[in-house]
Design a protein around this motif. Structure first.
Motif, short mmCIF file in Angstrom:
data_model
loop_
_atom_site.label_atom_id
_atom_site.label_comp_id
_atom_site.label_asym_id
_atom_site.label_seq_id
_atom_site.Cartn_x
_atom_site.Cartn_y
_atom_site.Cartn_z
N PRO A 28 0.80 -1.23 0.00
CA PRO A 28 0.00 0.00 0.00
C PRO A 28 0.83 1.27 0.00
O PRO A 28 0.38 2.31 -0.50
CB PRO A 28 -0.83 -0.10 1.28
CG PRO A 28 -0.73 -1.51 1.70
CD PRO A 28 0.56 -2.03 1.19
N GLU A 29 2.02 1.22 0.58
CA GLU A 29 2.83 2.43 0.67
C GLU A 29 4.30 2.07 0.77
O GLU A 29 4.67 0.98 1.23
CB GLU A 29 2.42 3.27 1.88
CG GLU A 29 2.56 2.55 3.21
CD GLU A 29 2.06 3.38 4.38
OE1 GLU A 29 2.93 3.90 5.12
OE2 GLU A 29 0.84 3.49 4.55
N GLU B 60 11.90 -3.71 2.56
CA GLU B 60 10.81 -2.74 2.47
C GLU B 60 11.38 -1.33 2.56
O GLU B 60 12.51 -1.13 3.01
CB GLU B 60 9.79 -2.98 3.58
CG GLU B 60 9.14 -4.35 3.48
CD GLU B 60 8.02 -4.58 4.48
OE1 GLU B 60 7.14 -5.39 4.17
OE2 GLU B 60 8.05 -3.95 5.57
N TYR C 169 10.35 2.04 4.23
CA TYR C 169 9.41 2.62 5.18
C TYR C 169 10.10 3.71 6.00
O TYR C 169 11.26 3.55 6.39
CB TYR C 169 8.85 1.54 6.11
CG TYR C 169 7.74 2.02 7.01
CD1 TYR C 169 6.45 2.18 6.51
CD2 TYR C 169 7.99 2.37 8.33
CE1 TYR C 169 5.43 2.65 7.32
CE2 TYR C 169 6.98 2.85 9.15
CZ TYR C 169 5.70 2.99 8.64
OH TYR C 169 4.69 3.47 9.44
N PHE D 75 1.43 -6.69 2.20
CA PHE D 75 1.33 -5.78 3.34
C PHE D 75 2.73 -5.49 3.89
O PHE D 75 3.66 -6.28 3.72
CB PHE D 75 0.41 -6.35 4.44
CG PHE D 75 0.89 -7.62 5.08
CD1 PHE D 75 1.75 -7.59 6.17
CD2 PHE D 75 0.47 -8.86 4.61
CE1 PHE D 75 2.19 -8.76 6.79
CE2 PHE D 75 0.89 -10.03 5.23
CZ PHE D 75 1.76 -9.98 6.31
N ILE D 76 2.84 -4.33 4.52
CA ILE D 76 4.10 -3.91 5.15
C ILE D 76 4.30 -4.74 6.41
O ILE D 76 3.51 -4.67 7.35
CB ILE D 76 4.07 -2.41 5.51
CG1 ILE D 76 3.87 -1.55 4.26
CG2 ILE D 76 5.35 -2.02 6.24
CD1 ILE D 76 4.99 -1.59 3.28
N LEU E 112 4.09 -3.91 11.68
CA LEU E 112 3.08 -2.90 11.34
C LEU E 112 1.87 -3.52 10.64
O LEU E 112 0.73 -3.10 10.85
CB LEU E 112 3.70 -1.81 10.45
CG LEU E 112 4.73 -0.92 11.13
CD1 LEU E 112 5.47 -0.07 10.11
CD2 LEU E 112 4.04 -0.02 12.15
N ASN E 113 2.12 -4.48 9.75
CA ASN E 113 1.05 -5.19 9.04
C ASN E 113 0.06 -4.23 8.39
O ASN E 113 -1.16 -4.33 8.57
CB ASN E 113 0.32 -6.14 9.99
CG ASN E 113 1.22 -7.29 10.45
OD1 ASN E 113 2.29 -7.51 9.89
ND2 ASN E 113 0.80 -7.99 11.49
N ILE E 114 0.59 -3.29 7.61
CA ILE E 114 -0.24 -2.34 6.88
C ILE E 114 -0.62 -2.97 5.55
O ILE E 114 0.22 -3.21 4.68
CB ILE E 114 0.51 -1.02 6.64
CG1 ILE E 114 0.94 -0.40 7.97
CG2 ILE E 114 -0.36 -0.05 5.85
CD1 ILE E 114 1.87 0.79 7.81
N GLY E 115 -1.91 -3.28 5.37
CA GLY E 115 -2.37 -3.99 4.18
C GLY E 115 -3.14 -3.12 3.22
O GLY E 115 -3.40 -1.94 3.47
N GLU E 116 -3.54 -3.75 2.11
CA GLU E 116 -4.30 -3.06 1.06
C GLU E 116 -5.80 -3.19 1.28
O GLU E 116 -6.59 -2.57 0.58
CB GLU E 116 -3.94 -3.64 -0.30
CG GLU E 116 -2.49 -3.42 -0.72
CD GLU E 116 -2.19 -4.04 -2.07
OE1 GLU E 116 -2.55 -5.22 -2.28
OE2 GLU E 116 -1.60 -3.35 -2.92
#
Length: 365
Positions: free
Chosen positions: A193-194, A257, A259, A278-279, A284-288
């Motif tokens: 996502p980022e 990654e 970040y 996902f990150i 952090l587990n930042i997903g889409e």
């Protein structure tokens, strides 16, 4: 002037013959010169072979594709890469890069013999693919999977037929989405996502896919791959942010990654490692918000239930199972298994496990 004995007419015919003979000689010289000048390109294009009717191909690149030259200047945008590839590889024929990426899955495990296996799915809308073999003079030989839609191909325009239709495949060395080299280093990109990569004006800039080419051509271990990536700026083609799962023949793997303005490393906490979209850095587990966690959990359960040991057939079945299915649309474009110990490669297209292309990269580790 007419002549009863026909000599003037004979002279005219002789002159015409001489003229066309001269033209033939000139054309022959041009053809021979063209073949000599483009012999590697022609040899490369003639090696192109269709391996699946869905739109999958195999090709060996002969000669120098100029990557070392590219590393001296890099590219700060896709337009820069287009210009370099157009001039260096396509002899002036323009290319328009179009990036695709969506719900990919990759993981590293071992089989019962202790051999390191790297499995990878590429999920998206229709994307023709190319399994590319390269052997650069100043780098490691490798096999990689290229997304041909990145080079402008589509369901309605495939590299079939004439040499002209195939010509854009010459850009393939700059467009790998995953691959393995002769040292047993494998790498794949997966969308996230980022991402916020660091930037140093004193460093050369590469894009998403040329960073993979850098690793394939010049890294013999995970540590070397990470160090190489630290030495360059990375930008994301088409604005699609990515991370990389990298592994080597020793079984070491990391997720790279970008970040918080830094290149971050995610080490495996078990004998295997999984990456989806996902990150993972620092938990952090930042997903889409799509299926990235579901696919991760499916792979995690399979690996955990088998103590991190899967054979090649198990990996094939698992990849086919976790490929993205969006309603009635099957987004799984290709699946590949790299054996980082033996160099064996298994590739199947669009979940068709009945049509597996089996090849082997000669290893030097």
């Amino acid at each position: 002037m007419n002549s009863i004995d026909g000599k003037p007419h004979g002279n005219v015919r002789k002159n015409i013959k001489s003229f066309f003979a001269g033209i033939a000689v000139v054309l022959l010289v041009i053809v021979i010169g063209a073949i000599a000048l483009f012999r590697n390109e022609l040899r490369t294009l003639f090696s192109l072979e269709k391996i699946d009717e869905y739109g999958a191909y195999q090709m060996t690149y002969y000669g120098d594709y100029g990557f070392d030259e590219f590393l001296e200047v890099g590219a700060s945008s896709d337009k820069d890469i287009e210009k370099f590839v157009t001039k260096r590889l396509l002899k002036g024929m323009p290319i328009n890069l179009g990036v695709t990426g969506d719900g990919c899955t990759a993981f590293v495990t071992k089989n019962e013999k202790g051999e390191v296996l790297y499995g990878r799915n590429f999920d998206f809308l229709y994307a023709p693919s190319l399994q590319l073999y390269t052997e650069p003079q100043n780098g490691y030989k490798s096999v990689s999977t290229v997304n041909l839609s990145f080079a402008g191909y589509s369901e309605d325009y495939l590299p079939d037929g004439s040499l002209f239709d195939k010509f854009l495949t010459l850009a393939a060395p700059f467009l790998p989405f995953d691959g393995m080299n002769e040292k047993g280093v494998a790498i794949a990109l997966l969308a996230v996502p980022e991402a916020e990569p660091p930037y140093d004006s004193n460093k050369i800039t590469l894009n998403t896919t040329t960073a993979i080419r850098l690793v394939l051509d010049h890294a013999s271990t995970v540590e070397e791959a990470v160090e190489l990536l630290r030495n360059y700026n990375i930008y994301f083609s088409g604005g699609i942010e990515c991370h990389y799962l990298i592994a080597d023949a020793s079984g070491h793997s990391v997720i790279v990654e970008f970040y918080d303005g830094e290149l971050q490393i995610v080490e495996a906490e078990t004998d295997y490692q999984i990456a989806t979209n996902f990150i993972a850095y620092d938990g952090l587990n930042i997903g889409e918000g799509f299926t990235e966690f579901e696919r991760y959990d499916m792979v995690e359960k399979e690996l955990s239930d088998n103590n991190g040991i899967l054979n090649e057939n198990d990996v094939i079945s698992l990849l086919a199972k976790v490929g993205v299915q969006d309603g009635e649309v099957d987004k799984l474009q290709w699946s590949v298994i790299y054996n980082l110990t033996t160099g064996d490669v298994r590739l199947f297209i669009h979940r068709d496990t009945n049509n597996i292309t089996a090849e082997k990269l000669e290893m030097s580790n």
